[in-house]
Design a protein around this motif. Structure first.
Motif, short mmCIF file in Angstrom:
data_model
loop_
_atom_site.label_atom_id
_atom_site.label_comp_id
_atom_site.label_asym_id
_atom_site.label_seq_id
_atom_site.Cartn_x
_atom_site.Cartn_y
_atom_site.Cartn_z
N LEU A 183 49.37 61.39 44.65
CA LEU A 183 49.98 62.48 45.40
C LEU A 183 48.98 63.17 46.33
O LEU A 183 49.32 63.52 47.45
CB LEU A 183 50.58 63.51 44.43
CG LEU A 183 51.69 62.97 43.55
CD1 LEU A 183 52.16 64.03 42.56
CD2 LEU A 183 52.87 62.47 44.39
N GLU A 184 47.76 63.36 45.87
CA GLU A 184 46.80 64.15 46.64
C GLU A 184 45.88 63.30 47.51
O GLU A 184 45.33 63.78 48.48
CB GLU A 184 45.94 65.01 45.70
CG GLU A 184 46.73 65.88 44.75
CD GLU A 184 47.55 66.94 45.48
OE1 GLU A 184 47.08 67.44 46.50
OE2 GLU A 184 48.68 67.22 45.03
N ALA A 185 45.67 62.04 47.10
CA ALA A 185 44.70 61.24 47.85
C ALA A 185 45.34 59.98 48.44
O ALA A 185 44.64 59.13 48.97
CB ALA A 185 43.52 60.87 46.96
N ASP A 186 46.65 59.87 48.28
CA ASP A 186 47.38 58.79 48.95
C ASP A 186 47.11 57.39 48.39
O ASP A 186 47.32 56.41 49.09
CB ASP A 186 47.05 58.79 50.45
CG ASP A 186 48.34 58.86 51.27
OD1 ASP A 186 49.40 59.01 50.64
OD2 ASP A 186 48.28 58.76 52.50
N PHE A 187 46.64 57.31 47.16
CA PHE A 187 46.48 55.97 46.55
C PHE A 187 47.83 55.55 45.99
O PHE A 187 48.11 55.69 44.81
CB PHE A 187 45.38 55.98 45.49
CG PHE A 187 44.01 55.93 46.09
CD1 PHE A 187 43.42 54.72 46.38
CD2 PHE A 187 43.34 57.10 46.39
CE1 PHE A 187 42.16 54.67 46.97
CE2 PHE A 187 42.09 57.06 46.97
CZ PHE A 187 41.50 55.84 47.26
N ASP A 188 48.67 55.05 46.91
CA ASP A 188 50.08 54.87 46.57
C ASP A 188 50.43 53.44 46.17
O ASP A 188 51.59 53.13 45.92
CB ASP A 188 50.95 55.28 47.77
CG ASP A 188 50.44 54.71 49.08
OD1 ASP A 188 49.38 54.05 49.07
OD2 ASP A 188 51.09 54.92 50.11
N TYR A 189 49.44 52.58 46.11
CA TYR A 189 49.74 51.18 45.80
C TYR A 189 48.94 50.78 44.57
O TYR A 189 47.71 50.74 44.61
CB TYR A 189 49.40 50.33 47.03
CG TYR A 189 49.32 48.83 46.86
CD1 TYR A 189 50.00 48.17 45.85
CD2 TYR A 189 48.57 48.07 47.74
CE1 TYR A 189 49.91 46.80 45.71
CE2 TYR A 189 48.48 46.70 47.62
CZ TYR A 189 49.13 46.07 46.60
OH TYR A 189 49.03 44.71 46.47
N LEU A 190 49.64 50.57 43.48
CA LEU A 190 48.99 50.09 42.27
C LEU A 190 48.89 48.57 42.37
O LEU A 190 49.89 47.86 42.28
CB LEU A 190 49.80 50.49 41.03
CG LEU A 190 49.28 49.94 39.72
CD1 LEU A 190 47.99 50.63 39.32
CD2 LEU A 190 50.31 50.11 38.63
N VAL A 191 47.69 48.09 42.59
CA VAL A 191 47.51 46.66 42.82
C VAL A 191 47.65 45.88 41.52
O VAL A 191 48.35 44.87 41.46
CB VAL A 191 46.13 46.38 43.46
CG1 VAL A 191 45.95 44.91 43.73
CG2 VAL A 191 45.97 47.18 44.73
N ASP A 192 47.00 46.38 40.48
CA ASP A 192 46.96 45.58 39.27
C ASP A 192 46.55 46.45 38.09
O ASP A 192 45.85 47.45 38.24
CB ASP A 192 45.94 44.44 39.44
CG ASP A 192 46.19 43.30 38.48
OD1 ASP A 192 47.17 43.38 37.72
OD2 ASP A 192 45.44 42.32 38.51
N ILE A 193 47.02 46.05 36.91
CA ILE A 193 46.51 46.63 35.67
C ILE A 193 46.02 45.47 34.83
O ILE A 193 46.72 44.47 34.68
CB ILE A 193 47.59 47.38 34.88
CG1 ILE A 193 48.23 48.47 35.72
CG2 ILE A 193 47.03 47.97 33.60
CD1 ILE A 193 49.36 49.18 35.02
N THR A 194 44.83 45.58 34.31
CA THR A 194 44.36 44.51 33.45
C THR A 194 43.39 45.08 32.42
O THR A 194 43.05 46.24 32.46
CB THR A 194 43.72 43.39 34.29
OG1 THR A 194 43.48 42.28 33.43
CG2 THR A 194 42.43 43.83 34.92
#
Lengths: 215, 370
Positions: free
Chosen positions: A97-108
């Motif tokens: 919301l605050e820093a625009d990291f809007d794409y979760l590429v991966d969880i591992t």
């Protein structure tokens, strides 16, 4: 590990399981930054040669989360932060919301069986507007149930199911926490370091073919 | 039910696959239907699971390289490129210019081959049989170049950590240039068959819409994202292998439906030809391998490196413990993540649209299941 097939070409036997080298928690925040530049040095350092990561974003996160974020580091130009497990979702949401990291590429995850906090759980994030990629890392003991990130990123659904399938990490609040790649009745979690492929194979041939060993 | 007749509708659960020609492999989709309308889907995957990531932990860095080709086997070159770049990053080496240009040419040829197979099968699913014969004919030319270059057609293992194994064969440049000249008019030919074809348009327009916001929420990348109006391509956003030196456009469309994704991929093939032509002019004599030790032992550390594969962002997260084998190899497969949006795209569609939507995501089950 029984099924570790060491390659013949390997010049020296690798001591112990591969977990040895990184099984020393917690990592010092910054080792010598120069060691990354000589990859073929005869004695490689046993910990990742990270450099501190400082930017306006880290300042913002520091002021907002304080002690919940234990480390800001950079390795080979790739930035990551280490977060206490209970704060992961808040950090992900804040970053979105605050820093625009809007794409979760991966969880591992990565398994370090000898460490008290057995698993590294890694969230790779990307921001379209900043064109920047960061990793959020947390360390959790076996049996710990991290909060599901599906409330923040819809795409976390299948990724978390795969982590559960492969490592046995159950996510709290996930809409349907079940296996995804392996059949529901599968025993064990294959990407744990103590899961031996040969044992599974042996068990299968003993039960189904009535022979001692398959290979 | 009291007073119900056989005409009363009720929900029906229908199983599609895993043995179904239009699932492009072994994908099982469970559809919940109201009449002919889809009200929900669930994917059952994993039929092709081979434990690629576990294999990676039990092989050396060099030994694991051929395995990655078997994930997205119609775009094996891209898989190999991503893996090599990730290990090279760990080692802090860079492939020499000649190797990089060759990599770009082969990867773009592979993008064309992958899109051609997608186009042929997608059209076949919808009922247009002819394009398949045409696209396979042109794809064959690409595969012939691969075969002449490295001896393999599909699972090429074309690249090595640090550069290339093989020098270009005599006549490589001519073959590629000839292919480019031959291929561009063929794209127009496919478009002539399909783009204005009324059945094609009716079957694709407005079907399986995925907006830009939805794409981002699900982490969907590649042509699906670009068809929704987001001009994002890793080759431009975070260039690798010298892509920043090439002049090409990112084709985008606005509606995010199946038709737009078709147009985007068609245009991408033209852009690939543009890149290949520029790359041909850049081939210069020089070494094809960087200085890489015989035994690859990257220092302790972890990296994530990703490339723009034909299907979207293909990433490798590799953890090294300083030994000859990766401690952990994680593959971030574009097909797996994109397939997650299938449910969203299918809701409200008709059963026949499901076939079109599966085709338009362009999944390869080898990569979904790994």
């Amino acid at each position: 590990m029984a099924d570790e097939q060491k390659p013949e070409s390997s010049p020296e036997p690798v001591a112990g399981t591969p977990g040895d080298a990184k099984a020393i928690p917690p990592k010092p925040p910054a080792a010598s930054p120069t060691s990354a530049a000589k990859p073929h040095a005869p004695k490689a350092p046993a910990v990742m040669a990270t450099t501190p990561w400082e930017s306006s974003l880290t300042e913002l996160l520091k002021s907002h989360f304080g002690d919940s974020i234990t480390e800001f580091s950079s390795y080979l130009g790739q930035n990551f932060l280490v977060v206490r497990p209970e704060a992961v979702n808040a950090v992900l949401e804040f970053l979105k919301l605050e820093a625009d990291f809007d794409y979760l590429v991966d969880i591992t995850a990565v398994d370090y069986p000898k460490r008290a906090e057995r698993f590294d759980l890694i969230y790779i994030l990307y921001s379209y507007s900043r064109n920047e990629r960061i990793r959020v890392k947390t360390m959790i003991p076996d049996g710990y149930r991290p909060k599901s990130a599906t409330s923040v990123h819809l795409g976390a659904d299948w990724l978390e199911r795969e982590v559960f399938d492969m490592f046995g990490i159950e996510f709290d609040g996930h809409p349907h926490m079940k296996r995804i790649l392996l059949p529901d009745e599968w025993q064990g979690h294959p990407l744990r370091k103590d899961y031996s492929i040969l044992d599974v194979d042996r068990r299968w041939v003993q039960e189904n073919l009535g022979i001692e060993v398959g290979q | 039910m009291a007073g119900s007749t056989f005409l009363d509708s009720s929900e029906l659960v229908l199983n599609m696959g895993p043995q179904h020609p239009s699932t492009h492999g072994v994908l099982r989709v469970i559809l919940k239907l109201d009449g002919e309308k889809v009200i929900g889907t669930e994917c059952v995957i994993g039929y092709l699971h081979r434990g690629v990531e576990k294999i990676g932990e039990n092989r050396t860095y060099v030994q694991f390289a051929p395995y990655v080709d078997r994930m997205d086997y119609v775009a094996a070159v891209s898989n190999g490129l991503g893996y090599c770049l990730a290990v090279e990053k760990l080692l802090s080496v860079e492939a020499p210019p000649r190797a990089q240009v060759t990599r770009v040419i082969l990867t773009e040829l592979n993008r064309i081959a992958s899109h051609l197979l997608w186009l042929g099968t997608h059209a076949l699913d919808i009922g247009a049989i002819t394009p398949l014969f045409y696209t396979l004919r042109e794809r064959e030319e690409v595969l012939k170049i691969f075969e002449k270059y490295c001896g393999a057609r599909l699972t090429t293992h074309a690249f090595r950590i640090g550069g290339l194994q093989y020098e270009l064969y005599d006549g490589f440049e001519e073959d590629v240039a000839k292919f480019c000249d031959m291929f561009l008019p063929k794209v127009d030919e496919y478009e002539e068959l399909l783009t204005d074809n009324r059945i094609w348009v009716e079957r694709l327009k407005g079907v399986g819409i995925l907006t830009a916001e939805q794409c981002k929420a699900y982490g969907v990348t590649g042509p699906v994202l670009r068809a929704a109006g987001v001009a994002w391509d890793l080759r431009k956003a975070q260039p690798y292998s010298g892509y920043e030196q090439y002049d090409f456009d990112i084709p985008i469309r606005q509606n995010g439906d199946t038709f737009d994704r078709y147009i985007v991929r068609m245009e991408e093939m033209r852009q690939s030809v543009r890149i290949i032509r520029q790359a041909l002019e850049r081939i210069e004599p020089g070494p094809i391998m960087a200085k890489v030790p015989k035994v690859i032992k990257p220092p302790v550390g972890e990296v994530y490196v990703s490339i723009e594969a034909p299907k979207g962002e293909l990433g490798y997260f590799i953890v090294s413990d300083g030994s000859t084998q990766p401690y952990r190899v994680r593959v971030r497969p574009p097909s797996f993540v994109n397939l997650q949006a299938l449910d969203q795209m299918c809701r409200g569609a008709l059963v026949a649209d499901v076939v079109a939507i599966i085709g338009t995501i362009d999944i390869v089950l080898g990569e979904v299941d790994r």
